[in-house]
Design a protein around this motif. Structure first.
Motif, PDB file in Angstrom:
ATOM      1  N   ALA A 199      48.609  49.199  16.359  1.00 18.53           N
ATOM      2  CA  ALA A 199      49.502  48.848  15.256  1.00 18.53           C
ATOM      3  C   ALA A 199      48.957  47.658  14.460  1.00 18.53           C
ATOM      4  O   ALA A 199      48.151  46.865  14.967  1.00 18.53           O
ATOM      5  N   PRO A 200      49.388  47.510  13.219  1.00 19.49           N
ATOM      6  CA  PRO A 200      48.911  46.404  12.377  1.00 19.49           C
ATOM      7  C   PRO A 200      49.076  45.040  13.035  1.00 19.49           C
ATOM      8  O   PRO A 200      50.130  44.710  13.580  1.00 19.49           O
ATOM      9  N   GLY A 201      47.993  44.260  13.013  1.00 21.63           N
ATOM     10  CA  GLY A 201      48.005  42.908  13.520  1.00 21.63           C
ATOM     11  C   GLY A 201      48.022  42.771  15.030  1.00 21.63           C
ATOM     12  O   GLY A 201      47.966  41.659  15.547  1.00 21.63           O
ATOM     13  N   MET A 202      48.072  43.877  15.755  1.00 18.49           N
ATOM     14  CA  MET A 202      48.172  43.842  17.211  1.00 18.49           C
ATOM     15  C   MET A 202      46.807  44.121  17.841  1.00 18.49           C
ATOM     16  O   MET A 202      45.848  44.477  17.155  1.00 18.49           O
ATOM     17  N   GLY A 203      46.735  43.991  19.187  1.00 17.11           N
ATOM     18  CA  GLY A 203      45.469  44.272  19.831  1.00 17.11           C
ATOM     19  C   GLY A 203      45.441  43.921  21.299  1.00 17.11           C
ATOM     20  O   GLY A 203      46.458  43.554  21.901  1.00 17.11           O
ATOM     21  N   PHE A 204      44.244  44.029  21.861  1.00 15.01           N
ATOM     22  CA  PHE A 204      44.001  43.750  23.272  1.00 15.01           C
ATOM     23  C   PHE A 204      43.625  42.277  23.426  1.00 15.01           C
ATOM     24  O   PHE A 204      42.642  41.827  22.826  1.00 15.01           O
ATOM     25  N   LYS A 205      44.390  41.538  24.217  1.00 16.00           N
ATOM     26  CA  LYS A 205      44.068  40.141  24.456  1.00 16.00           C
ATOM     27  C   LYS A 205      42.783  40.020  25.285  1.00 16.00           C
ATOM     28  O   LYS A 205      42.288  41.009  25.831  1.00 16.00           O
TER      29      LYS A 205
ATOM     30  N   GLU B 128      39.352  54.901  11.691  1.00 18.15           N
ATOM     31  CA  GLU B 128      40.090  54.437  10.509  1.00 18.15           C
ATOM     32  C   GLU B 128      40.430  52.968  10.710  1.00 18.15           C
ATOM     33  O   GLU B 128      40.721  52.537  11.821  1.00 18.15           O
ATOM     34  N   GLY B 129      40.413  52.199   9.619  1.00 18.85           N
ATOM     35  CA  GLY B 129      40.842  50.811   9.678  1.00 18.85           C
ATOM     36  C   GLY B 129      39.756  49.866  10.151  1.00 18.85           C
ATOM     37  O   GLY B 129      38.586  50.235  10.302  1.00 18.85           O
ATOM     38  N   ASP B 130      40.166  48.611  10.412  1.00 22.31           N
ATOM     39  CA  ASP B 130      39.236  47.542  10.748  1.00 22.31           C
ATOM     40  C   ASP B 130      39.634  46.907  12.076  1.00 22.31           C
ATOM     41  O   ASP B 130      40.783  46.492  12.256  1.00 22.31           O
ATOM     42  N   LEU B 131      38.675  46.791  12.982  1.00 19.90           N
ATOM     43  CA  LEU B 131      38.910  46.248  14.314  1.00 19.90           C
ATOM     44  C   LEU B 131      38.130  44.953  14.473  1.00 19.90           C
ATOM     45  O   LEU B 131      36.904  44.938  14.348  1.00 19.90           O
ATOM     46  N   GLU B 132      38.836  43.849  14.750  1.00 18.50           N
ATOM     47  CA  GLU B 132      38.184  42.554  14.944  1.00 18.50           C
ATOM     48  C   GLU B 132      37.841  42.365  16.414  1.00 18.50           C
ATOM     49  O   GLU B 132      38.687  42.572  17.287  1.00 18.50           O
ATOM     50  N   HIS B 133      36.609  41.956  16.668  1.00 21.05           N
ATOM     51  CA  HIS B 133      36.093  41.778  18.023  1.00 21.05           C
ATOM     52  C   HIS B 133      35.675  40.325  18.222  1.00 21.05           C
ATOM     53  O   HIS B 133      35.010  39.734  17.377  1.00 21.05           O
ATOM     54  N   LYS B 134      36.067  39.759  19.379  1.00 20.23           N
ATOM     55  CA  LYS B 134      35.585  38.436  19.793  1.00 20.23           C
ATOM     56  C   LYS B 134      35.188  38.518  21.252  1.00 20.23           C
ATOM     57  O   LYS B 134      35.844  39.206  22.040  1.00 20.23           O
ATOM     58  N   ASP B 135      34.098  37.809  21.624  1.00 17.84           N
ATOM     59  CA  ASP B 135      33.673  37.866  23.025  1.00 17.84           C
ATOM     60  C   ASP B 135      33.113  36.531  23.499  1.00 17.84           C
ATOM     61  O   ASP B 135      32.897  35.606  22.710  1.00 17.84           O
ATOM     62  N   SER B 136      32.897  36.476  24.806  1.00 16.00           N
ATOM     63  CA  SER B 136      32.432  35.244  25.445  1.00 16.00           C
ATOM     64  C   SER B 136      30.959  34.962  25.176  1.00 16.00           C
ATOM     65  O   SER B 136      30.455  33.903  25.570  1.00 16.00           O
TER      66      SER B 136
ATOM     67  N   LYS C 130      42.583  44.166  12.500  1.00 16.06           N
ATOM     68  CA  LYS C 130      42.382  43.127  11.490  1.00 16.06           C
ATOM     69  C   LYS C 130      43.415  43.223  10.367  1.00 16.06           C
ATOM     70  O   LYS C 130      43.730  42.224   9.714  1.00 16.06           O
ATOM     71  N   ASN C 131      43.936  44.416  10.134  1.00 24.64           N
ATOM     72  CA  ASN C 131      44.824  44.661   9.008  1.00 24.64           C
ATOM     73  C   ASN C 131      46.294  44.463   9.388  1.00 24.64           C
ATOM     74  O   ASN C 131      46.698  44.749  10.509  1.00 24.64           O
ATOM     75  N   ARG C 132      47.072  44.018   8.421  1.00 22.78           N
ATOM     76  CA  ARG C 132      48.510  43.814   8.617  1.00 22.78           C
ATOM     77  C   ARG C 132      49.333  44.951   8.020  1.00 22.78           C
ATOM     78  O   ARG C 132      50.565  44.945   8.142  1.00 22.78           O
ATOM     79  N   ASP C 133      48.666  45.912   7.373  1.00 22.95           N
ATOM     80  CA  ASP C 133      49.412  46.942   6.646  1.00 22.95           C
ATOM     81  C   ASP C 133      49.071  48.367   7.075  1.00 22.95           C
ATOM     82  O   ASP C 133      49.593  49.325   6.498  1.00 22.95           O
ATOM     83  N   ARG C 134      48.207  48.543   8.082  1.00 15.31           N
ATOM     84  CA  ARG C 134      47.873  49.900   8.516  1.00 15.31           C
ATOM     85  C   ARG C 134      47.325  49.885   9.940  1.00 15.31           C
ATOM     86  O   ARG C 134      46.835  48.862  10.428  1.00 15.31           O
ATOM     87  N   ASP C 135      47.435  51.040  10.581  1.00 16.55           N
ATOM     88  CA  ASP C 135      46.907  51.192  11.932  1.00 16.55           C
ATOM     89  C   ASP C 135      45.384  51.149  11.924  1.00 16.55           C
ATOM     90  O   ASP C 135      44.745  51.393  10.894  1.00 16.55           O
TER      91      ASP C 135
END
Length: 237
Positions: free
Chosen positions: A50-56, A71-79, A107-112
């Motif tokens: 869902a928009p703005g949500m994700g895996f901690k 579809e959409g944009d996925l933000e990734h951060k790692d150690s 990454k998006n607040r308006d789409r999955d």
């Protein structure tokens, strides 16, 4: 030739409000002893976040992890210090090796965001963790199987610590592809991203999975405009 068919509606399901996921193989709360893996292919999750949500932030080790956004944009951060965004047309790979932590967020607040998360059992344990991502040229996918992953650093696509090869193809109706396995001891698992195909006389449709082994060649025919992901992996992991 041996085969296994996983129809889209037989996959395990997880619904958490912010995440809807379909599991081709046993994962988390979904357990089926007949669907633990396909050779070295351990996980194939079809995720909608869902928009703005994700895996901690969470840990992984000794696994090759491939993410393919649909579809959409996925933000990734790692150690390892990576902060990136992957989107449709990108391929991301991580060798977890001795251990990493990472998080993934829409990454998006308006789409999955929709993406595939794939785990491959490596052929080497406790390697140094690594990260890579590439962007595909969509023209390379048209009416062919285009290599996006291999064990070789000099090949096109990303590479992993396993004798595995991945291909994506966008096939027009009537197009036929004949795939020859790199190693006849391997198997091929084909995931239908979209459309309708016939593979070795088996009718397949969107989000079906079809595994084949003990063969050296596979015939694929597009019965409509289609998109597929083909994964060749060792049958022993």
């Amino acid at each position: 030739m041996k085969t296994v068919l996983h129809k889209s509606n037989t996959r395990g399901k997880a619904e958490y409000g912010w995440l809807n996921s379909n599991h081709s193989f046993s994962f988390a709360n979904y357990y089926d002893p007949e669907r633990m893996n396909f050779g070295a292919l351990r996980v194939l999750n079809d995720d909608i976040v869902a928009p703005g949500m994700g895996f901690k932030k969470h840990p992984h080790d000794n696994m090759e992890i491939i993410s393919i956004p649909l579809e959409g944009d996925l933000e990734h951060k790692d150690s390892m210090g990576n902060t990136t965004v992957i989107k449709q047309g990108d391929i991301q790979v991580m060798s977890a090796g001795t251990g990493i932590f990472h998080s993934e967020r829409n990454k998006n607040r308006d789409r999955d965001v929709k993406f595939l998360q794939i785990w491959i059992v490596p052929n080497k344990r406790d390697v140094e963790p690594r990260y890579d991502q590439i962007t595909l040229n969509s023209k390379n996918l048209q009416n062919q199987l285009y290599q996006i992953l291999s064990p070789n650093t000099e090949d096109s696509g990303v590479w992993i610590h396993q004798d595995a090869w991945f291909y994506i193809g966008e096939l027009e109706m009537g197009n036929i592809q004949n795939y020859t396995l790199k190693d006849p001891k391997n198997g091929v698992y084909i995931f239908i991203l979209d459309g309708d195909l016939t593979i070795e006389n088996q009718d397949l449709h969107k989000r079906d999975g079809f595994g084949l082994w003990e063969t050296d060649r596979i015939k694929i025919k597009a019965d409509s405009d289609s998109k597929i992901l083909l994964m060749e992996v060792p049958m022993t992991s």
